[in-house]
Design an enzyme around this catalytic site. Structure first.
Site, PDB file in Angstrom:
ATOM      1  N   LYS A 117       0.858  -1.191   0.000  1.00  0.00           N
ATOM      2  CA  LYS A 117       0.000   0.000   0.000  1.00  0.00           C
ATOM      3  C   LYS A 117       0.884   1.227   0.000  1.00  0.00           C
ATOM      4  CE  LYS A 117      -4.473   0.806   0.071  1.00  0.00           C
ATOM      5  NZ  LYS A 117      -5.544  -0.032  -0.483  1.00  0.00           N
TER       6      LYS A 117
HETATM    7  P1  NAD Z   1     -13.393   7.320  -3.327  1.00  0.00           P
HETATM    8  O1  NAD Z   1     -12.433   8.409  -3.074  1.00  0.00           O
HETATM    9  O2  NAD Z   1     -13.819   7.025  -4.723  1.00  0.00           O
HETATM   10  O3  NAD Z   1     -14.735   7.567  -2.483  1.00  0.00           O
HETATM   11  C1  NAD Z   1     -14.746   7.777  -1.106  1.00  0.00           C
HETATM   12  C2  NAD Z   1     -16.139   8.284  -0.735  1.00  0.00           C
HETATM   13  O4  NAD Z   1     -16.272   8.317   0.675  1.00  0.00           O
HETATM   14  C3  NAD Z   1     -16.444   9.705  -1.228  1.00  0.00           C
HETATM   15  O5  NAD Z   1     -17.785   9.779  -1.623  1.00  0.00           O
HETATM   16  C4  NAD Z   1     -16.209  10.552   0.034  1.00  0.00           C
HETATM   17  O6  NAD Z   1     -16.909  11.772  -0.009  1.00  0.00           O
HETATM   18  C5  NAD Z   1     -16.771   9.599   1.065  1.00  0.00           C
HETATM   19  N1  NAD Z   1     -16.380   9.847   2.444  1.00  0.00           N
HETATM   20  C6  NAD Z   1     -15.167  10.138   2.958  1.00  0.00           C
HETATM   21  N2  NAD Z   1     -15.253  10.291   4.293  1.00  0.00           N
HETATM   22  C7  NAD Z   1     -16.549  10.072   4.625  1.00  0.00           C
HETATM   23  C8  NAD Z   1     -17.276  10.076   5.842  1.00  0.00           C
HETATM   24  N3  NAD Z   1     -16.651  10.316   6.992  1.00  0.00           N
HETATM   25  N4  NAD Z   1     -18.605   9.794   5.809  1.00  0.00           N
HETATM   26  C9  NAD Z   1     -19.233   9.537   4.648  1.00  0.00           C
HETATM   27  N5  NAD Z   1     -18.582   9.507   3.460  1.00  0.00           N
HETATM   28  C10 NAD Z   1     -17.270   9.780   3.461  1.00  0.00           C
HETATM   29  O7  NAD Z   1     -12.746   6.023  -2.630  1.00  0.00           O
HETATM   30  P2  NAD Z   1     -13.073   4.500  -2.928  1.00  0.00           P
HETATM   31  O8  NAD Z   1     -12.118   3.994  -3.953  1.00  0.00           O
HETATM   32  O9  NAD Z   1     -14.528   4.328  -3.135  1.00  0.00           O
HETATM   33  O10 NAD Z   1     -12.626   3.819  -1.558  1.00  0.00           O
HETATM   34  C11 NAD Z   1     -13.472   3.764  -0.421  1.00  0.00           C
HETATM   35  C12 NAD Z   1     -12.975   2.692   0.521  1.00  0.00           C
HETATM   36  O11 NAD Z   1     -12.935   1.442  -0.156  1.00  0.00           O
HETATM   37  C13 NAD Z   1     -11.564   2.892   1.081  1.00  0.00           C
HETATM   38  O12 NAD Z   1     -11.518   2.336   2.372  1.00  0.00           O
HETATM   39  C14 NAD Z   1     -10.710   2.060   0.138  1.00  0.00           C
HETATM   40  O13 NAD Z   1      -9.493   1.663   0.730  1.00  0.00           O
HETATM   41  C15 NAD Z   1     -11.641   0.888  -0.074  1.00  0.00           C
HETATM   42  N6  NAD Z   1     -11.376   0.089  -1.269  1.00  0.00           N
HETATM   43  C16 NAD Z   1     -11.380   0.642  -2.509  1.00  0.00           C
HETATM   44  C17 NAD Z   1     -11.182  -0.170  -3.609  1.00  0.00           C
HETATM   45  C18 NAD Z   1     -11.256   0.364  -5.010  1.00  0.00           C
HETATM   46  O14 NAD Z   1     -11.123  -0.439  -5.950  1.00  0.00           O
HETATM   47  N7  NAD Z   1     -11.482   1.641  -5.226  1.00  0.00           N
HETATM   48  C19 NAD Z   1     -10.926  -1.541  -3.439  1.00  0.00           C
HETATM   49  C20 NAD Z   1     -10.945  -2.073  -2.158  1.00  0.00           C
HETATM   50  C21 NAD Z   1     -11.170  -1.250  -1.080  1.00  0.00           C
END
Ligand code: NAD
Length: 428
Positions: A117
């Site tokens: 990471k």
């Molecule tokens: P992203 O940046 O596309 O979206 C994050 C979202 O969460 C946004 O809408 C943001 O406004 C919102 N957010 C942030 N803080 C918040 C809060 N306190 N309350 C409510 N909403 C909040 O990110 P993502 O890629 O969707 O990732 C989200 C999570 O999923 C992370 O933990 C990431 O590690 C995990 N993840 C992502 C992927 C991927 O393929 N993108 C894969 C596995 C895990």
């Protein structure tokens, strides 16, 4: 480059330290496996950590230095795999925990990767595209020595996207003097990305929710769903679940939450977000203060898909749901997880529920190395087969050891990684 300490500094040693949360779950699972002390230490300690200074000339001409990290938790099963996050609160303990989770996640879905990471401390909302590009290129150059299609393959995470990956791929390729598409996943399709990658994590969440709902004898049309996060995982996951007939009653982002007890029209919600950049202002719903408050709404399913430490000892008693599908990494603390188990809430853990992303990243890496690209249908079918099999594998371990799905996923993953150590031996 430095060797990591086995545990986090004591100042951060509390429920909200994701590295300690992960270590606690690791030890519970390791106890069930009867894992010896030596292997426990090997598997908990990150293999390699790198911290780099990233000097960047800002648009106003000033010079600013950002800090970037890359942690390679374990590369015994293959190259490290894991996203890069841009956020003001990025810290080494968080990156360590996220890297370790990637090791376990890759093992749960049985793709041949270890866990890595990365992160850069910065606030992307305050940076221009050109500043973001410079940060990405200099960060890539800084960690270049430990990257490579056979060493460590980054991907997008919070606040990074396919454009970030395109810059990373270009920077790496310029240094090695050949176009190397397999250096990152989550790239644009025109640069060797995979069909279905953008939707993969959300699709995986939807598929896992489907399997878990069967266990609870619930039908999608009977389920009210609260989603936290409206980005790649939450937004797309909610959209795909909406298509399957679930009633998405609430979705939130970092600015607030919206609620409609009749169910939100997800295509319209996402069109609004695309237009104005946030949920706020969406007409066909009631506005709520924040994502935390929305988690306490009565519902059948919660999909926390924003960030870590959202369901904790502070709010777990007020959670009224039957199923939690963890779209985010570490949204429930280890302490809160225990209470959820006691309350009889079925929790499908992050290292299974959000593994759709890394699974299609694996397909992307395979396609780049073959130079032969698959149809979206092939990607989605292959993803479904792996997600369903992995859910069944974890459910079987849970039954065998009489443990929660979370501990079962750790048992399965740790056993797979420990087996590799036993077979390979330790190089001296
Ligand atoms: P992203 O940046 O596309 O979206 C994050 C979202 O969460 C946004 O809408 C943001 O406004 C919102 N957010 C942030 N803080 C918040 C809060 N306190 N309350 C409510 N909403 C909040 O990110 P993502 O890629 O969707 O990732 C989200 C999570 O999923 C992370 O933990 C990431 O590690 C995990 N993840 C992502 C992927 C991927 O393929 N993108 C894969 C596995 C895990």
């Amino acid at each position: 480059m430095s060797q990591a300490p086995a545990v986090a500094p004591p100042s951060l040693a509390d429920e909200f330290n994701p590295f300690l949360s992960m270590a606690q779950l690791f030890n519970t699972a390791a106890d069930h496996l009867g894992l010896d002390e030596g292997l426990r230490e090997v598997l908990q300690r990150p293999d390699r950590e790198m911290t780099v200074a990233i000097p960047v000339q800002m648009d106003n001409g000033s010079l600013k230095v950002f800090t970037g990290y890359r942690v390679q938790h374990n590369f015994s099963r293959g190259p490290c795999k894991g996203g890069i996050r841009y956020a003001p609160d990025v810290n080494l303990d968080e990156v360590r925990a996220l890297a370790a989770w990637m090791t376990w996640k890759c093992a749960v879905v049985d793709v041949p990767f270890g866990g890595g990471k990365g992160g850069v401390i910065c606030d992307p909302r305050k940076l221009s595209q050109s500043e973001l590009e410079k940060i990405t290129r200099r960060y890539t150059a800084g960690i270049m020595d430990i990257l490579g299609p056979d060493r460590d393959v980054p991907a997008p995470d919070v606040n990074t996207n396919e454009q970030t990956m395109a810059w990373l791929m270009d920077t790496y390729s310029m240094h090695v003097r050949k176009t190397t598409t397999a250096i990152v996943t989550g790239k644009p399709i025109a640069l060797g990305g995979s069909h279905g990658r953008t939707e993969a994590t959300g699709r995986g969440v939807m598929l896992i929710a489907r399997e878990a709902m069967k266990k609870l004898n619930l039908r999608p049309q009977d389920a009210r769903v609260v989603v936290q996060g409206a980005g790649n995982v939450g937004g797309i996951g909610a959209m795909l679940m909406h298509r399957e007939g679930y009633k998405i009653v609430s979705i939130s982002d970092q600015y607030g939450a919206i609620y409609n007890e009749k169910g939100l029209d997800m295509p319209a919600v996402l069109a609004h977000v695309k237009k104005v950049g946030r949920l706020e202002g969406y007409k066909e719903a009631t506005a709520m203060k924040g994502g935390q408050e929305a988690l306490e709404l009565p519902c059948e399913v919660i999909v926390p898909a924003a960030t870590e430490n959202q369901i904790t000892t502070q709010n777990v008693e007020r959670i009224k749901t039957r199923l939690i599908v963890e779209g985010a990494n570490g949204p429930c603390t280890a302490k809160a997880s225990k209470i959820l188990d006691e309350k009889g809430v079925l929790v499908v853990p992050d290292i299974l529920a959000n593994a759709g992303g890394v699974t299609v990243s694996y397909f992307e890496w395979v396609q780049d190395r073959m130079g032969y690209f698959w149809s979206e249908e092939r990607v989605n079918n292959s993803l479904e087969a792996i997600m369903v099999k992995s859910f069944d594998d974890v459910a079987n371990v849970a039954q065998k050891y009489n443990v929660s799905m979370r501990i079962a996923a750790y048992i399965l993953a740790i056993d797979r990684v420990a087996t590799v150590y036993r077979l390979r031996g330790v190089f001296a």
